[in-house]
Design a protein around this motif. Structure first.
Motif, PDB file in Angstrom:
ATOM      1  N   LEU A  32       0.963  -0.935   0.189  1.00 53.76           N
ATOM      2  CA  LEU A  32      -0.143  -0.141   0.218  1.00 53.76           C
ATOM      3  C   LEU A  32       1.007   1.530  -0.087  1.00 53.76           C
ATOM      4  O   LEU A  32       0.428   2.360  -0.412  1.00 53.76           O
ATOM      5  N   GLU A  37      -3.479   3.470  -3.197  1.00 52.89           N
ATOM      6  CA  GLU A  37      -4.776   2.321  -2.657  1.00 52.89           C
ATOM      7  C   GLU A  37      -4.511   1.304  -3.884  1.00 52.89           C
ATOM      8  O   GLU A  37      -4.377   1.542  -4.823  1.00 52.89           O
ATOM      9  N   THR A  39      -7.091  -3.025  -4.313  1.00 48.60           N
ATOM     10  CA  THR A  39      -8.369  -3.314  -3.870  1.00 48.60           C
ATOM     11  C   THR A  39      -7.897  -4.817  -3.059  1.00 48.60           C
ATOM     12  O   THR A  39      -6.656  -5.396  -3.334  1.00 48.60           O
ATOM     13  N   VAL A  67      -5.040   1.179   8.361  1.00 49.04           N
ATOM     14  CA  VAL A  67      -5.388   1.313   7.000  1.00 49.04           C
ATOM     15  C   VAL A  67      -6.828   1.520   6.694  1.00 49.04           C
ATOM     16  O   VAL A  67      -7.702   1.896   7.635  1.00 49.04           O
ATOM     17  N   ARG A  69     -10.287   2.360   4.687  1.00 50.82           N
ATOM     18  CA  ARG A  69     -11.511   1.745   3.334  1.00 50.82           C
ATOM     19  C   ARG A  69     -12.659   2.323   2.510  1.00 50.82           C
ATOM     20  O   ARG A  69     -12.825   3.510   3.098  1.00 50.82           O
ATOM     21  N   ARG A  70     -12.699   2.264   1.181  1.00 54.82           N
ATOM     22  CA  ARG A  70     -13.255   2.856   0.489  1.00 54.82           C
ATOM     23  C   ARG A  70     -13.691   1.923  -0.021  1.00 54.82           C
ATOM     24  O   ARG A  70     -13.687   0.855  -1.116  1.00 54.82           O
ATOM     25  N   TYR A  77     -11.898  -0.759  -1.819  1.00 55.15           N
ATOM     26  CA  TYR A  77     -10.052   0.293  -1.471  1.00 55.15           C
ATOM     27  C   TYR A  77      -9.539   0.757  -0.176  1.00 55.15           C
ATOM     28  O   TYR A  77      -9.975   1.374   0.537  1.00 55.15           O
ATOM     29  N   TYR A  78      -8.419  -0.158  -0.077  1.00 56.68           N
ATOM     30  CA  TYR A  78      -7.419   0.161   0.846  1.00 56.68           C
ATOM     31  C   TYR A  78      -6.008   1.161   0.361  1.00 56.68           C
ATOM     32  O   TYR A  78      -5.746   1.775  -0.325  1.00 56.68           O
ATOM     33  N   ARG A  79      -6.134   1.767   1.859  1.00 55.64           N
ATOM     34  CA  ARG A  79      -5.000   2.298   1.564  1.00 55.64           C
ATOM     35  C   ARG A  79      -4.516   3.043   3.066  1.00 55.64           C
ATOM     36  O   ARG A  79      -5.251   2.954   4.251  1.00 55.64           O
ATOM     37  N   ASN A  81      -3.462   4.350   6.372  1.00 58.53           N
ATOM     38  CA  ASN A  81      -4.439   5.943   6.944  1.00 58.53           C
ATOM     39  C   ASN A  81      -3.345   6.131   8.294  1.00 58.53           C
ATOM     40  O   ASN A  81      -3.866   7.536   9.090  1.00 58.53           O
TER      41      ASN A  81
END
Length: 110
Positions: A32, A37, A39, A67, A69-70, A77-79, A81
């Protein structure tokens, strides 16, 4: 001398290190960081882990605040945080590398 970790925060700090103690989670965070971002499916392909295993680790990382989640349609989608995560990993990796070099020098191993 000031405490390294304030007594009131011991549990929270221990929890943060616990989140980072699993190699699969570190691999997820590394991906990440490098790719941005991603999936779940992209992470499955990049790590070779099963979707169930990856989803379990992502849930733990998300609950721990590392992390975010969107959701977009059927894709999650993860990124990363936590803005301090990269600095912490660089610091620990640097220390581990330095210790390995010192050990090699002391033992004469290459």
């Amino acid at each position: 001398m000031k405490e390294l970790i304030p007594r009131a925060q011991l549990q929270l700090v221990a929890r943060r290190f616990q989140l980072l103690s699993e190699p699969v989670r570190l691999e997820i965070l590394n991906l990440l960081h490098v790719r941005g971002e991603m999936t779940v499916q992209e992470l499955v392909e990049a790590t070779g882990q099963s979707q169930a295993n990856l989803s379990k680790h992502l849930k733990v990382l998300r609950e721990g605040g590392l992390v975010a989640r969107r959701q977009e349609g059927v894709f999650a989608y993860y990124r990363i945080n936590d803005p301090m995560l990269a600095a912490l990993c660089v610091l620990v990796c640097s220390q581990v590398s330095d210790a390995a070099v010192t050990l090699q020098d002391a033992t004469g191993l290459s």
